[in-house]
Design an enzyme around this catalytic site. Structure first.
Site, PDB file in Angstrom:
ATOM      1  N   SER A 280       0.842  -1.193   0.000  1.00 24.18           N
ATOM      2  CA  SER A 280       0.000   0.000   0.000  1.00 24.18           C
ATOM      3  C   SER A 280       0.876   1.242   0.000  1.00 24.18           C
ATOM      4  CB  SER A 280      -0.891   0.019   1.238  1.00 24.18           C
ATOM      5  OG  SER A 280      -0.134   0.358   2.403  1.00 24.18           O
ATOM      6  N   ASP A 281       0.361   2.311  -0.604  1.00 24.42           N
ATOM      7  CA  ASP A 281       1.003   3.594  -0.360  1.00 24.42           C
ATOM      8  C   ASP A 281       0.890   3.874   1.132  1.00 24.42           C
ATOM      9  OD1 ASP A 281       2.315   5.997  -0.763  1.00 24.42           O
ATOM     10  OD2 ASP A 281       1.119   6.528  -2.510  1.00 24.42           O
ATOM     11  N   CYS A 282       1.742   4.741   1.618  1.00 20.74           N
ATOM     12  CA  CYS A 282       1.917   4.839   3.068  1.00 20.74           C
ATOM     13  C   CYS A 282       0.721   5.501   3.747  1.00 20.74           C
ATOM     14  CB  CYS A 282       3.218   5.557   3.378  1.00 20.74           C
ATOM     15  SG  CYS A 282       4.611   4.616   2.719  1.00 20.74           S
ATOM     16  N   ALA A 284      -2.346   4.196   3.124  1.00 20.46           N
ATOM     17  CA  ALA A 284      -3.493   3.998   2.234  1.00 20.46           C
ATOM     18  C   ALA A 284      -4.491   2.975   2.745  1.00 20.46           C
ATOM     19  CB  ALA A 284      -3.009   3.604   0.838  1.00 20.46           C
TER      20      ALA A 284
END
Length: 768
Positions: A280-282, A284
């Site tokens: 995941s993006d940080c 997200a």
């Protein structure tokens, strides 16, 4: 290959031993376990390791800051390292150790402007070499969250500079070259490093008009998804075999990307064959619930993310709530195991568990960082990326022999820029050569007086520096203005409202126009487009050059171009729109084609008048194209093209051979661009691309030299993408352009046919 690698190290005295940031498979607790047995399949090795972990221990490995498990001899591991255009500041990277700096290349938008994928590969290979050296010193991980392969859809996007441009084909070719250079190398048994194609998918908004990236729901048609947003990721996964992808903050059609099973499982894994993990993006995972309101409980949020295929959480949501999800029975332990199998399998492919003495990459040291080759390549990359947009009466290059005892005024807020040249996601560079320093170094000993006046800041209203700049310009024989943008105007979390040159810079330029004794040369440092209409149209400006964010050697590169030591050959990888463009289309509008509320996006669909078109770029020399084809038209039956329809990417329709000749008086590079434009008739009011890129190459030519360039037109380049995302071959004429020249026509005959590839086509993203 591995035998050769081992032979290379016969006689080496210094061998890196097992260190505390690698598992000890010689004498540690893991030594006798299958995880350390290289003869076993990697899946079997991982399965045994997971069987030895408790639930809490497994959960501790589901986040990017993975804890050590001392009883198993498993060290802590930080998954999040960055290397967008060089090793960069990030949780997994430290410059406080035996290695204090890393090579800082130009930004990706610069590499897009170079149109040189061989250069991209070489850059990536150097980055991965330095990454391994950093890792061996305990100063980085082996997993790097790069590259960014979204297209530069809207000129206001702050992170467009992280991409190579607006064209899906260009971005896809860049992604392939970069991932190959990062992950491949001297030892085919192992990944050199693990790359990560991000941000999947349709991520191209930071914070605009009250909506930020955490809350943005991108409404995208299947047509645009297939035609524009997916191709770079498909290339990255299917062809480059990237080890991971990152799901982004935004939603697509109401479904958060990190909870989108269709995007992650059906497309990325089943259709594109992702062999790796999804991170995941940080933060997200938490935005699924707290920003998008897609779920109402933390245990449901864990479940939708894991079931969608998000294996690794950058953040702490999995760490905090996965056990609760287990207890609430929204997930089962097998869901956790499946995610960890994917992440640990990548660590095995990186050689994390294998003895160091048998691994080429484990022997790389600080001596492999900031090498002579790396320094040369940073300069070459910067030079190749510089785009000359205007050059009236050959006002450039400046002739140093004619500037004896003359004064050159360097004016503007980016003339002495250092870190600004690094753009975003940068690290500590071994040096930074700003334009003033570069020009002074190049002209040293030539009796040329180089003087600098700041004039103004990048943005703001402070005109206190105007007077000194104006006085300098009055007495100068040559005036070069350095302007542009920086990360306070465009960058992560920052989208622009205006695409004009900042008012303060334009005001200074207008004052300089009144006092100069010769035409002004303008150099723009930015990662995105600006409306250059005023500079383009005014006779007071002899030249206009865009240098992007050119990295550690940017100042010397622009000096070499301005003074003719290097002949510019870069081309714009984006469309330069007029300032009024931002008033005609919302940044929320993801539609590529023109409509009643949009003039269209990118060179493929924009119906307005561009300030400078995609692919624009001048040279100090001239080039001519010719071809030796027996005919300028060829007809094919559609049925003959689909008889072997197993792979649309590899069915060749025709190979074009173009002769490129340098007809000028200076050696230089030419970027040759191949476009196809369909002129068929479709009954459902389909809007076709104006033209689309299907090939490009960069060639160096001495004066009067001719070289041949080849372009493959494959069946995929002739597809029409329908509104439902399906791919069709239609009868009609398809014109082939080399640059602006129409050289050939391909005619398809017969009834239109839907392409049926073996990979799963879909009817609607919203149905999944």
């Amino acid at each position: 290959m591995y035998i050769l690698v081992e032979l290379l190290y016969v006689g080496i005295v210094l061998v890196h031993g097992q260190s505390d940031h690698f598992p000890d498979c010689k004498s540690g607790p893991l030594a006798t376990f299958p995880i350390c047995d290289q003869k076993l399949p990697s899946r079997q090795r991982v399965a045994d390791l997971l069987n030895r972990m408790t639930i809490d221990e497994k959960i501790s490995q589901m986040i990017t800051t993975a804890s050590a498990i001392p009883r198993l001899g498993l060290p802590k591991y930080e998954w999040w390292s960055e290397a967008l255009h060089g090793i960069a500041y990030s949780p997994g990277v430290s410059f406080d150790g035996n290695i204090s700096a890393a090579t800082s290349f130009p930004m990706p938008i610069n590499f897009g402007a170079s149109f040189n994928m061989r250069l991209v590969y070489r850059m990536a290979n150097i980055i991965s070499t330095e990454a391994r050296a950093f890792n061996n010193e305990g100063q980085s991980g082996l997993t790097f969250f790069t590259p960014t392969v979204n297209i530069f859809r809207d000129p206001r996007w702050g992170r467009g500079q992280e991409t190579p441009g607006e064209d899906p084909f260009l971005v896809a070719e860049y992604a392939y070259a970069l991932v190959q250079g990062l992950q491949g190398g001297e030892d085919e048994r192992y990944l050199k490093i693990a790359a990560d194609c991000k941000a999947y998918n349709a991520y191209d908004l930071e914070n605009w008009n009250g909506t930020d990236r955490f809350h943005f729901d991108a409404i995208i048609s299947d047509q645009d998804l297939v035609e524009t947003y997916l191709p770079p990721f498909e290339k990255c996964i299917r062809d480059a075999h990237v080890a991971s992808i990152m799901c982004s903050y935004n939603s697509i059609n109401g479904i958060p990307n990190c909870a989108n099973q269709f995007e992650l499982e059906i497309l990325a894994r089943e259709s594109f064959h992702l062999d790796g993990f999804v991170v995941s993006d940080c933060g997200a995972i938490s935005t699924i619930m707290y920003a998008h309101n897609y779920t109402s409980t933390v245990e449901d949020t864990v479940a939708v993310a894991l079931h969608a295929g998000t294996d690794l959480n950058c953040g702490y949501f999995y760490f905090n709530y996965t056990k609760q999800a287990l207890e609430k029975k929204t997930i089962v332990e097998a869901d956790i195991d499946r995610a960890l199998e994917r992440t640990f399998n990548v660590l095995i492919r990186l050689g994390w568990f294998d003895p160091p003495e048998q691994q080429f990459y484990r022997h790389l040291t600080k001596d492999n960082v900031d090498t002579h080759e790396a320094r040369q390549l940073t300069l070459q990359s910067a030079q190749e990326s510089i785009v000359l947009l205007k050059n009236i009466n050959k006002s450039l290059p400046l002739d140093m022999n004619k500037l004896f005892n003359k004064k050159i005024a360097l004016i503007g807020p980016t003339a002495n820029a250092t870190e600004t040249m690094q753009g975003s996601y940068f690290g500590k560079a071994p040096f930074l050569i700003d334009p003033v320093t570069g020009i002074k170094a190049l002209t040293a000993g030539k009796s040329i007086d180089i003087q600098f006046a700041y004039g103004c800041k990048i943005n703001g209203t402070d005109e206190s520096g105007f007077s000194a700049a104006i006085e300098l310009a009055k007495t100068a024989d040559v005036v070069i203005f350095f302007g542009g943008l920086d990360q306070t105007i465009e960058g992560e979390t920052i989208d622009r409202v205006s695409i004009s040159l900042p008012d303060i810079q334009l005001a200074l330029l207008q004052q300089l126009e009144k006092v100069v004794r010769s035409s002004i040369h303008v150099v723009i440092m930015s990662g995105s487009g600006l409306d250059f209409t005023y500079i383009r149209d005014s006779s007071q400006f002899g030249s206009l050059t865009w240098m992007g964010y050119a990295g550690q050697s940017g100042g010397l590169a622009i000096a070499n171009v301005l003074f003719g030591q290097y002949n510019p050959g870069g081309r714009l990888p984006i469309t330069i729109y007029p300032a009024s463009y931002v008033d005609t289309v919302s940044m929320f509008n993801m539609q590529m084609r023109p409509s009643k509320i949009s003039p269209g996006r990118t060179y493929k669909f924009y119906t307005g008048q561009a300030v400078y078109e995609f692919g624009t770029g001048l040279s100090y020399t001239t080039f001519n194209y010719s071809w030796n084809n027996d005919t300028n038209k060829q007809s094919y039956s559609i049925s003959s093209l689909i008889k072997d329809k197993y792979d649309e990417h590899r069915i060749l329709v025709q190979l074009f051979r173009v002769n490129v000749t340098n007809t000028g008086d200076m050696s230089g590079d030419d970027v040759v661009l191949a476009f196809v434009a369909a002129s068929n008739t479709i009954n459902d009011e389909q809007i076709l691309p104006i033209k689309q890129l299907f090939g490009f190459d960069r060639v160096h030519l001495d004066v009067n030299e001719t070289k041949q360039v080849f372009f493959s037109l494959n069946v995929e380049h002739l597809f029409t993408i329908a509104k439902d995302g399906t791919k069709w071959l239609y009868p009609g004429l398809y014109k082939i352009f080399i640059g602006q020249q129409h050289i050939y026509t391909v005619e398809l005959q017969g009834p239109f046919i839907q392409w049926q590839s073996k990979r799963q086509l879909f009817s609607s993203n919203k149905n999944h």
